[in-house]
Design an enzyme around this catalytic site. Structure first.
Site, short mmCIF file in Angstrom:
data_model
loop_
_atom_site.label_atom_id
_atom_site.label_comp_id
_atom_site.label_asym_id
_atom_site.label_seq_id
_atom_site.Cartn_x
_atom_site.Cartn_y
_atom_site.Cartn_z
N GLY A 1 0.83 -1.20 0.00
CA GLY A 1 0.00 0.00 0.00
C GLY A 1 0.87 1.24 0.00
O GLY A 1 1.96 1.26 -0.56
N GLU A 2 0.36 2.31 0.60
CA GLU A 2 1.04 3.61 0.71
C GLU A 2 1.13 4.36 -0.61
O GLU A 2 1.42 5.54 -0.63
CB GLU A 2 2.47 3.46 1.26
CG GLU A 2 2.59 2.86 2.63
CD GLU A 2 4.03 2.78 3.11
OE1 GLU A 2 4.93 3.33 2.43
OE2 GLU A 2 4.28 2.17 4.17
N GLY A 3 0.92 3.68 -1.74
CA GLY A 3 1.17 4.26 -3.05
C GLY A 3 2.42 3.70 -3.70
O GLY A 3 2.82 4.15 -4.78
#
Length: 364
Positions: free
Chosen positions: A331-333
């Site tokens: 996640g997080e980008g």
């Protein structure tokens, strides 16, 4: 209202621009179709922009939406809830994986607190080494709607008003980033327990069995994984969400970051700016965005295929082909950032590669 105005502004891809891009691809100094998915992507981005070649996806902006989840009480993850707020501090200090990848690509990082349970900790001015090549440092947008969602196995995670507020927060963030010059938006997320509502959203919008879309998130063991599946089943039995009512679905079984990401996607689509999806959280939000405005899929680019099983189901439903498949589940980008150079390459071909005629190269 903002949501309705935004969805009304989302239109189909420009067929003339797409035809022009497809024709140009056929005349470039390479065998027709030899760039595979990149050719298809470049044509679609031309259709989104309404011009060929489309703008280069530079500069890029990552929006990391953070929120907590009442369903954490059901034991769906071994990670403590306070990690969400602690990670915001890490993002702002430049110490997370998303920061490292953003520095590599030159993307800005904006962290948006839409629903963290406790005020983020260790928030200090980002050190100089956290800045991207442009000199931009990570920044925080405080837009907390409530301190975490309610437990979706007991009651609706959000009220409709709260879900709307989150979606419209995402729209505003998209507008602000594009107005500041971003040519492409990337989705990011942070929220301990957020793969559980993501699985519920995908099960609803893709009409899928929870067992086929519920993954292991941060790497839970077999008993926890089975409990997580049952939690999703219980939530869907309790609420019976209607996929034709995306706001109601987000309120019943979603998360604040999921709703805000749906808004970011809608905002990007309304501005005809591409949005590069990260993992399963973004994919679940993209399904919600498509339920609000089917033409929004024209702005979506699937950055990667998450190992979370729901991601594959969601992308198939959206008709999107992931650009990279690296076994990611952070996640997080992060996955979106790794795919960013691929998107840039697809567009740069239309800008820079010579045609057979201009280069004086013979064709077969």
């Amino acid at each position: 209202m903002m949501l309705e105005r935004t969805t009304a502004a989302i239109g189909p891809l420009d067929e003339q621009a797409m035809a022009t891009a497809a024709d140009l691809q056929s005349r470039l100094t390479k065998p027709a179709g030899s760039l595979g998915v990149l050719e298809e992507l470049s044509v679609r981005l031309a259709g989104l922009a309404g011009v060929c070649p489309p703008p280069l996806p530079e500069p890029a902006a990552v929006a990391v939406f953070a929120g907590d989840h009442g369903v954490h009480a059901q034991g769906v993850t071994p990670w403590p809830q306070e990690v969400t707020g602690q990670m915001i501090g890490n993002f702002l200090a430049g110490g997370a994986v998303v920061n490292a990848f953003a520095r590599q690509t030159g993307a800005t990082v904006t962290v948006v607190d839409v629903g963290v349970a406790a005020p983020p900790t260790s928030i200090e001015t980002a050190p100089p080494e956290s800045a991207t090549a442009s000199g931009a440092r990570p920044r925080l947008v405080e837009a907390n709607i409530r301190r975490g969602t309610r437990d979706l196995t007991v009651t609706a995670a959000l009220t409709r008003d709260e879900a709307r507020a989150a979606v419209e927060t995402g729209i505003r963030v998209a507008d602000e980033l594009v107005d500041a010059g971003a040519a492409i938006l990337l989705t990011g997320d942070m929220g301990i327990g957020n793969t559980t509502p993501a699985a519920a959203l995908i099960a609803v919008f893709a009409e899928a069995d929870p067992a086929t879309v519920t993954g292991r998130g941060t790497g839970v063991d077999d008993p926890t994984h089975q409990r997580k599946i049952e939690v999703v089943r219980a939530a869907l039995r309790r609420h019976e969400p209607d996929p034709a009512d995306p706001l109601g679905v987000l309120a019943a079984v979603g998360g604040l970051e999921h709703a805000a990401l749906a808004g970011l996607i809608l905002g990007a689509a309304a501005q005809r700016v591409p949005v590069l999806l990260d993992g399963v959280i973004a994919d679940s939000a993209a399904l919600a965005a498509a339920a609000f405005a089917p033409s929004a899929t024209g702005a979506m680019v699937a950055g990667h295929r998450s190992v979370e099983p729901g991601a594959t189901v969601a992308l198939r439903r959206l008709g999107l082909t992931p650009l990279v498949d690296l076994g990611l589940r952070l996640g997080e980008g992060t996955g979106a950032l790794l795919a960013l150079p691929v998107v840039a390459g697809a567009v740069r071909v239309l800008h820079e590669v010579a045609t057979f005629d201009s280069a004086g190269v013979a064709q077969k």
